[in-house]
Design a protein around this motif. Structure first.
Motif, mmCIF file in Angstrom:
data_model
loop_
_atom_site.group_PDB
_atom_site.id
_atom_site.type_symbol
_atom_site.label_atom_id
_atom_site.label_comp_id
_atom_site.label_asym_id
_atom_site.label_seq_id
_atom_site.Cartn_x
_atom_site.Cartn_y
_atom_site.Cartn_z
ATOM 1 N N GLN A 1 -3.689 17.031 -39.079
ATOM 2 C CA GLN A 1 -3.461 16.968 -40.396
ATOM 3 C C GLN A 1 -4.663 16.444 -41.210
ATOM 4 N N THR A 2 -5.073 16.857 -42.134
ATOM 5 C CA THR A 2 -6.142 16.563 -42.987
ATOM 6 C C THR A 2 -5.378 15.861 -44.323
ATOM 7 N N LYS B 1 -1.562 20.030 -47.689
ATOM 8 C CA LYS B 1 -2.233 20.169 -46.411
ATOM 9 C C LYS B 1 -1.035 20.060 -45.354
ATOM 10 N N GLU B 2 -0.703 20.951 -44.538
ATOM 11 C CA GLU B 2 0.244 20.889 -43.534
ATOM 12 C C GLU B 2 -0.105 20.790 -42.226
ATOM 13 N N GLU C 1 -1.136 21.202 -38.820
ATOM 14 C CA GLU C 1 -1.868 22.468 -38.128
ATOM 15 C C GLU C 1 -1.677 22.406 -36.412
ATOM 16 N N ALA D 1 -9.892 15.029 -38.857
ATOM 17 C CA ALA D 1 -8.225 15.099 -39.184
ATOM 18 C C ALA D 1 -7.620 13.884 -38.325
#
Length: 130
Positions: A39-40, A45-46, A48, A94
Motif C-alpha cells: 500500500q502506498t 490508495k487501496e 494492492e 510502499a
C-alpha cells in the motif's frame, strides 16, 4: 489467534534487491495460504495484491506488475513466509503487508482480494530511490 510480523524492509536503489520475511506466531500457518500486499500512502490508495502461495508452496500467483521480479516462498518448519524482490523500481515503494488465509490452503481466484484474509501484519516500509 495468529500474529504476523514483517521485517526486511528498507531503502534501496533502483535495480537493487530486498528480501522480506513474515514470521508467524500463536499458531502454525502451515495449512494456510499466505500472501503479500502493498500500500502506498495517499488518499484513495487501496491495498494492492502482490503475491500468494499455497500451504505446501506448490502453487504461487503474482500481480502482473511484479511477475518475473518477485518470488514468494515459505518455510513451514519456521512458520515463515518470504518475498524476494529483485530489480526493484521506484514504483515498488510502499508498505508491504503479510496476510494469512485460515480458510483455504490452496490458491483460489479470490486470493487477490483483501477480504479473503483473516490475519495481517503491521507492515514493513520499502523505499526504492531512483
Amino acid at each position: 489467534q495468529v500474529q504476523l510480523v514483517e521485517s526486511g524492509g528498507g531503502l534501496v536503489q533502483a535495480g537493487g534487491s530486498l528480501r522480506l520475511s513474515c514470521a508467524a506466531s500463536g499458531r502454525t500457518v502451515g495449512n494456510y495460504a499466505m500472501a503479500w500486499f502493498r500500500q502506498t500512502p495517499g488518499k484513495g490508495k487501496e491495498r494492492e495484491f502482490v503475491a500468494v502461495i499455497s500451504r505446501n508452496g506448490g502453487v504461487t500467483n503474482y500481480a502482473d506488475s511484479v511477475k518475473g521480479r518477485f518470488t514468494i516462498s515459505r518455510d513451514n518448519a519456521k512458520n515463515t513466509v518470504y518475498l524476494q524482490m529483485n530489480s526493484l523500481k521506484p514504483e515498488d515503494t510502499a508498505v508491504y503487508y503479510c496476510a494469512a488465509d485460515q480458510t483455504y490452503g490452496s490458491v483460489t481466484s479470490n486470493h487477490y482480494r483483501v477480504t479473503e484474509y483473516d490475519y495481517w501484519g503491521r507492515g514493513t516500509q520499502v523505499t526504492v530511490s531512483s
